[in-house]
Motif scaffolding. Structure first.
Motif, short mmCIF file in Angstrom:
data_model
loop_
_atom_site.label_atom_id
_atom_site.label_comp_id
_atom_site.label_asym_id
_atom_site.label_seq_id
_atom_site.Cartn_x
_atom_site.Cartn_y
_atom_site.Cartn_z
N ASP A 135 -6.24 5.80 10.17
CA ASP A 135 -5.72 6.08 8.82
C ASP A 135 -6.19 5.16 7.56
OD1 ASP A 135 -3.51 7.63 7.06
OD2 ASP A 135 -2.79 5.68 7.17
N ILE A 136 -6.44 5.75 6.55
CA ILE A 136 -7.10 5.01 5.41
C ILE A 136 -5.89 3.87 4.81
CG2 ILE A 136 -6.63 6.76 3.67
CD1 ILE A 136 -9.19 5.60 2.12
N GLY A 137 -4.71 4.42 4.73
CA GLY A 137 -3.71 3.66 4.13
C GLY A 137 -3.17 2.29 5.02
N THR A 138 -3.08 2.70 6.41
CA THR A 138 -2.51 1.72 7.00
C THR A 138 -3.27 1.26 7.99
OG1 THR A 138 -1.72 3.43 8.65
CG2 THR A 138 -0.04 2.91 7.03
N VAL A 139 -4.64 1.49 8.15
CA VAL A 139 -5.54 0.75 9.04
C VAL A 139 -6.93 0.36 8.20
CG1 VAL A 139 -7.14 1.32 10.95
CG2 VAL A 139 -4.80 2.33 11.06
N SER A 172 2.75 -4.25 3.26
CA SER A 172 3.98 -3.29 3.26
C SER A 172 3.35 -2.10 3.11
CB SER A 172 5.11 -3.79 2.31
OG SER A 172 5.36 -5.22 2.92
N PHE A 173 4.29 -0.89 3.41
CA PHE A 173 3.53 0.43 3.36
C PHE A 173 4.96 1.45 2.80
CE2 PHE A 173 1.18 -1.55 6.73
CZ PHE A 173 -0.12 -1.47 6.29
N THR A 174 4.58 2.30 1.83
CA THR A 174 5.42 3.05 1.61
C THR A 174 4.77 4.36 1.42
OG1 THR A 174 5.42 3.01 -0.81
CG2 THR A 174 6.90 1.46 0.30
N SER A 175 5.49 5.66 1.41
CA SER A 175 4.81 6.86 1.38
C SER A 175 6.06 8.03 0.51
CB SER A 175 4.53 7.34 2.73
OG SER A 175 5.55 7.57 3.63
N GLY A 176 5.71 9.08 0.22
CA GLY A 176 6.46 10.04 -0.55
C GLY A 176 7.16 9.60 -1.73
N GLY A 177 8.44 9.79 -1.75
CA GLY A 177 9.29 9.13 -2.86
C GLY A 177 9.66 7.74 -2.81
N GLU A 178 9.31 7.15 -1.69
CA GLU A 178 9.82 5.85 -1.33
C GLU A 178 8.70 4.98 -2.10
OE1 GLU A 178 10.18 2.44 2.20
OE2 GLU A 178 9.23 4.63 2.47
N PHE A 179 9.35 4.18 -3.22
CA PHE A 179 8.86 3.19 -3.84
C PHE A 179 9.71 1.95 -4.54
CE2 PHE A 179 6.40 1.49 -7.67
CZ PHE A 179 4.99 1.28 -7.01
N ILE A 226 1.02 -1.10 0.11
CA ILE A 226 0.09 0.12 -0.09
C ILE A 226 0.97 1.17 0.07
CG2 ILE A 226 -1.81 1.23 1.18
CD1 ILE A 226 -3.00 -1.34 2.24
N SER A 227 0.75 2.04 -1.17
CA SER A 227 1.92 3.05 -1.31
C SER A 227 1.03 4.49 -1.19
CB SER A 227 2.79 2.92 -2.53
OG SER A 227 3.68 3.88 -2.63
N GLU A 228 1.54 5.54 -0.74
CA GLU A 228 1.11 6.75 -0.82
C GLU A 228 2.13 7.87 -1.34
OE1 GLU A 228 -0.82 8.27 2.46
OE2 GLU A 228 -2.43 6.96 2.57
#
Length: 402
Positions: A306-310, A327-334, A294-296
């Motif tokens: 939180d919608i993405g992590t919960v 797994s979770f990423t956010s911002g420029g992380e991908f 799940i990536s933002e």
């Protein structure tokens, strides 16, 4: 962010590339008229990409990016070079800065080849031209410049402006679905996840696009939707909702009125709606032990719900009936390698430019991994995906394919 600010995702991204001491940072400072980057005779002064959102005439709102030298050395240097190449994937228009005295290096030639492979428009800027005793004829996308004397800096900006024509996103968020006088109802929940005192970017952008179409919009929260629809003397052309409220909103909107979400509009706007419609089907085929990313595209303070992590992990496990590893990423992380995942669930990408969003979707497709965004995933899990795609016949036809 002010309502009048152009968001980063809507700006042309101009990346300055080259080897160390070619004068990238000096030329950027000359082009922008600001001390954007630290300048030094010491090689490798720029250690990380430096970004600056600004107005640059004649282009308008842009993001200027200074990158580390592509010939940096050692283990740390390799990491810097990798970071510079990652910026290439987010760049709409590139400037390759070369030392006019030294001429092109192997790294420069490699970069020109990469520009060609990616069909990326670029300008070759031969810097330090004031020290050059003789000058050869140049091609249309080449120019002699001097960051020290200011020679041809304005001409470089004009050349960038000419190359940048047509780079803007030709698609519309929603205005192409409306005729002048049409109305839309925007359903915007104000809960613990809503930013205090403002609306989120996709909501602002949809409002502006409706106004550009000479349409009308009415906003309400989910609890007031029925009352709002009843009060209208003429039914709205469509209802656009925050994806989190899809279930309740679908119950309150008559079938004859189009219904979609801000997130689905963003998928279409960023140019990857069809691929993400295909990805929605994977949600019903997940098995115990599957990995889901799940990536933002932005970074923000996580709320307790939180919608993405919960919310999304809870909904996905309930819908699939499987125990999933998230797994979770956010911002420029991908992640560069997505092969370990069974599905990528991405946000609408409002803070990412189109090029970066397409890159992420393409990376998933090339890895054989389905990708879907929040809105399409939630519509699928609520059994209303087909209805939410009714305004988009081409995407709707994908659901009918085997």
């Amino acid at each position: 962010m002010s309502l009048n600010d152009t968001p980063s995702g809507e700006r042309i991204h101009i990346g300055f590339f080259g080897v160390r001491n070619a004068g990238k940072s000096s030329l950027i400072n000359a082009v922008t008229g600001q001390a954007l980057s630290v300048v030094s005779d010491v090689k490798g002064t720029t250690t990380d990409p430096v970004r600056k959102a600004m107005e640059l005439l004649p282009l308008g709102p842009v993001v200027v990016i200074d990158t580390p030298g592509l010939d940096d050395e050692g283990e740390l240097g390799e990491k810097r070079v990798k970071k510079a190449r990652e910026i290439l994937a987010k760049t709409d228009l590139a400037v390759l800065v070369m030392d006019a005295l030294a001429g092109p290096r192997a790294e420069d030639r490699e970069l020109v080849s990469l520009f060609g492979e990616r069909k990326l428009p670029f300008v070759l800027a031969y810097n330090k031209a004031d020290l050059l005793p003789e000058r050869s004829a140049l091609k249309e996308n080449e120019i002699y410049v001097s960051a020290r004397t200011g020679e041809n800096v304005n001409e470089l900006k004009e050349k960038l402006g000419a190359f940048a024509k047509g780079l803007g996103n030709p698609r519309r968020l929603v205005s192409d679905l409306l005729f002048p006088g049409d109305a839309a109802v925007l359903v915007i929940p104000i809960d613990e996840s809503a930013p205090k005192g403002r609306l989120i970017l996709p909501q602002q952008q949809v409002m502006r696009d409706i106004l550009d179409a000479h349409g009308t919009f009415i906003t309400c929260q989910p609890a007031e939707l029925k009352q709002t629809l009843t009060a209208l003397t003429k039914p709205p052309k469509l209802v656009i909702t925050d994806s989190q409220a899809f279930g309740k909103v679908a119950q309150d909107v008559p079938e004859e009125i189009w219904l979609t979400s801000f997130s689905i509009l963003m998928a279409r706007y960023k140019g990857n709606l069809s691929e993400q419609v295909r990805g929605a089907a994977r949600l019903s085929a997940l098995n115990d032990g599957d990995r889901v990313l799940i990536s933002e595209g932005c970074t923000h303070h996580r709320q307790c719900n939180d919608i993405g992590t919960v919310k999304l992990p809870r909904w996905i496990e309930a819908f699939s009936g499987a125990k999933i590893e998230f797994s979770f990423t956010s911002g420029g992380e991908f992640p560069g390698n997505l092969a370990a995942y069974s599905l990528v669930v991405h946000c609408g990408g409002c803070m990412l430019n189109e090029k970066e969003m397409v890159r992420r979707v393409t990376a998933a497709v090339n890895s054989g991994v389905p990708v879907v965004n929040y809105g399409l995933a939630i519509a699928q899990m609520h059994g209303i995906l087909r209805r939410s795609l009714e305004p988009f016949p081409e995407a709707l036809r994908l659901l009918e394919q085997p």
